[in-house]
Structure formats: structure tokens, C-alpha cells
Scaffold this active site. Structure first.
Site, short mmCIF file in Angstrom:
data_model
loop_
_atom_site.label_atom_id
_atom_site.label_comp_id
_atom_site.label_asym_id
_atom_site.label_seq_id
_atom_site.Cartn_x
_atom_site.Cartn_y
_atom_site.Cartn_z
N LYS A 10 32.16 -30.79 -44.14
CA LYS A 10 32.21 -32.09 -44.82
C LYS A 10 30.87 -32.44 -45.49
O LYS A 10 29.84 -31.82 -45.21
CB LYS A 10 32.61 -33.16 -43.79
CG LYS A 10 34.03 -32.95 -43.22
CD LYS A 10 34.40 -34.10 -42.27
CE LYS A 10 35.81 -33.92 -41.72
NZ LYS A 10 36.21 -35.07 -40.85
N TYR A 50 44.53 -36.59 -46.59
CA TYR A 50 44.50 -37.49 -45.43
C TYR A 50 45.64 -38.50 -45.45
O TYR A 50 45.56 -39.54 -44.79
CB TYR A 50 43.15 -38.19 -45.34
CG TYR A 50 42.06 -37.31 -44.74
CD1 TYR A 50 42.17 -36.84 -43.42
CD2 TYR A 50 40.95 -36.95 -45.47
CE1 TYR A 50 41.18 -36.03 -42.87
CE2 TYR A 50 39.95 -36.14 -44.91
CZ TYR A 50 40.08 -35.69 -43.61
OH TYR A 50 39.10 -34.90 -43.05
N ASN A 113 31.58 -36.49 -39.34
CA ASN A 113 31.56 -35.58 -38.19
C ASN A 113 31.58 -34.09 -38.58
O ASN A 113 32.06 -33.25 -37.83
CB ASN A 113 32.67 -35.95 -37.20
CG ASN A 113 34.04 -35.88 -37.83
OD1 ASN A 113 34.18 -35.48 -38.98
ND2 ASN A 113 35.06 -36.23 -37.07
N HIS A 116 36.23 -30.39 -40.49
CA HIS A 116 37.68 -30.60 -40.27
C HIS A 116 38.29 -29.28 -39.84
O HIS A 116 37.88 -28.21 -40.32
CB HIS A 116 38.36 -31.04 -41.58
CG HIS A 116 39.86 -30.90 -41.52
ND1 HIS A 116 40.67 -31.89 -41.02
CD2 HIS A 116 40.68 -29.86 -41.83
CE1 HIS A 116 41.93 -31.46 -41.03
NE2 HIS A 116 41.97 -30.24 -41.52
N GLU A 127 47.72 -27.11 -45.48
CA GLU A 127 46.36 -27.42 -45.93
C GLU A 127 45.75 -26.23 -46.70
O GLU A 127 45.09 -26.42 -47.72
CB GLU A 127 45.49 -27.78 -44.72
CG GLU A 127 45.92 -29.12 -44.09
CD GLU A 127 45.22 -29.45 -42.78
OE1 GLU A 127 45.51 -30.51 -42.21
OE2 GLU A 127 44.36 -28.65 -42.32
P1 ADP Z 1 40.10 -34.84 -36.21
O1 ADP Z 1 39.32 -34.61 -37.49
O2 ADP Z 1 39.26 -34.57 -34.99
O3 ADP Z 1 41.43 -34.14 -36.19
P2 ADP Z 1 41.51 -37.37 -36.75
O4 ADP Z 1 42.65 -36.59 -37.33
O5 ADP Z 1 41.83 -38.42 -35.71
O6 ADP Z 1 40.38 -36.43 -36.12
O7 ADP Z 1 40.74 -38.15 -37.93
C1 ADP Z 1 40.51 -37.51 -39.16
C2 ADP Z 1 39.11 -37.87 -39.63
O8 ADP Z 1 39.04 -39.27 -39.89
C3 ADP Z 1 38.00 -37.64 -38.60
O9 ADP Z 1 37.57 -36.28 -38.55
C4 ADP Z 1 36.91 -38.56 -39.11
O10 ADP Z 1 36.20 -38.02 -40.22
C5 ADP Z 1 37.74 -39.75 -39.59
N1 ADP Z 1 37.85 -40.77 -38.52
C6 ADP Z 1 38.59 -40.70 -37.39
N2 ADP Z 1 38.45 -41.80 -36.63
C7 ADP Z 1 37.57 -42.61 -37.30
C8 ADP Z 1 37.01 -43.90 -37.05
N3 ADP Z 1 37.31 -44.59 -35.95
N4 ADP Z 1 36.15 -44.42 -37.96
C9 ADP Z 1 35.85 -43.72 -39.10
N5 ADP Z 1 36.36 -42.50 -39.40
C10 ADP Z 1 37.19 -41.94 -38.52
#
Ligand code: ADP
Length: 139
Positions: A10, A50, A113, A116, A127
Site C-alpha cells: 500500500k 473495496y 497498514n 493487502h 482480485e
Molecule cells: P484486512 O485488510 O486485514 O483484510 P479489512 O478487510 O477488515 O482488513 O479492511 C480492509 C482495509 O480497510 C484494511 O486493511 C485497512 O486498510 C482499512 N480499514 C479497516 N478497518 C479500518 C478502520 N477502523 N479505520 C480505517 N481503515 C480501516
């Protein structure tokens, strides 16, 4: 079983020149990078990617973040690649991520974070198809 998963390095990570370090963690875990390209994700691409989170409060922020800088999209291949990469990435929130995981090592926060990874084989196929043609993947 050998399978494929889809990965994104990312914008928070590309900005801090972490592509190589993240790829080292991926390769050390036994996953092979069989396709990789650095792109600027369009607003439409990020929104489609997303879509499942469209109703979540952080959706707008997430789309903005994913289009804020270059990303590296990848196809990873290996034994149980989907589950293995989820393990290597660590929990969504780096504060909860296990030691040695990419997010524990490098993520800024729950939104920024660093990586992905697909959450199922079906999503991995969808994807991968959003960003790669078959001939771009060299296994
Ligand atoms: P993952 O990427 O671990 O599968 P999710 O599918 O729950 O997690 O969420 C997708 C992405 O959305 C996360 O990787 C992160 O970048 C963002 N995200 C998730 N929860 C939050 C939050 N509470 N606040 C801001 N961004 C978030």
C-alpha cells in the site's frame, strides 16, 4: 495445495521505500512473487476493489488513501498461499499483529497498514483478474 493469492503493497509502504523489505518477508515465508507491478490506482479501481466495504464509515478514507500514492500489486504463489499470506501480514490493526508479521514490523495504523492480502481463494481469483492478465503471471 499450491495456490495463488493477490497482494498489494500500500501507499504508506511504497512512500517509505519498504517494497524490498516487505518482499523479503514474503519470500522468506516460502511464497513466490510470480507477478508484480507498480501502479497508481485510479479512484474507480479503488472503489471497485473495496466495494464490499462501501457501507463502512472508513470507506471514503480508504479509497483516498489507496489512491494517494503508488502501490505494488502482486500475485503470490505457494502451498496454501491465501492463508499463509494472511498469517505473514498479521492482524489488520498493527497493535494486535504478532511479532515478525509485516504489519507488526511496518504498518503505521489500522488504516495505513502497509499490505493487502486476499481473504479467500474465490476473492483471490477475482482480485488477480482485476489487475493482471494471464500472460503477466509467470509461475
Ligand atoms: P484486512 O485488510 O486485514 O483484510 P479489512 O478487510 O477488515 O482488513 O479492511 C480492509 C482495509 O480497510 C484494511 O486493511 C485497512 O486498510 C482499512 N480499514 C479497516 N478497518 C479500518 C478502520 N477502523 N479505520 C480505517 N481503515 C480501516
Amino acid at each position: 495445495m499450491t495456490e495463488r493469492t493477490f497482494s498489494i503493497i500500500k501507499p504508506d509502504a511504497t512512500k517509505r521505500n519498504l517494497t524490498g523489505k516487505i518482499n523479503t518477508v514474503i519470500e522468506d515465508a516460502g511464497l513466490r512473487i510470480v507477478a508484480q507491478k507498480r501502479i497508481r490506482m485510479s479512484d474507480a479501481q479503488a472503489k471497485t476493489f473495496y466495494e464490499v466495504h462501501a457501507e463502512r464509515p472508513f470507506y471514503g478514507e480508504l479509497v483516498e488513501f489507496m489512491t494517494s500514492g503508488p502501490v505494488v500489486v502482486q500475485v503470490l504463489e505457494g502451498e496454501g498461499a491465501v492463508a499463509k499470506y494472511r498469517e505473514v501480514m498479521g492482524a489488520t490493526n498493527p497493535a494486535q499483529a504478532a511479532d515478525g508479521t509485516i504489519r507488526k514490523l511496518y504498518a503505521n495504523n489500522v488504516g495505513e497498514n502497509s499490505v493487502h492480502g486476499s481473504d479467500s481463494q474465490d476473492n483471490a481469483r477475482l482480485e488477480i483478474a482485476q489487475f493482471f492478465t494471464d500472460d503477466e503471471i509467470v509461475g
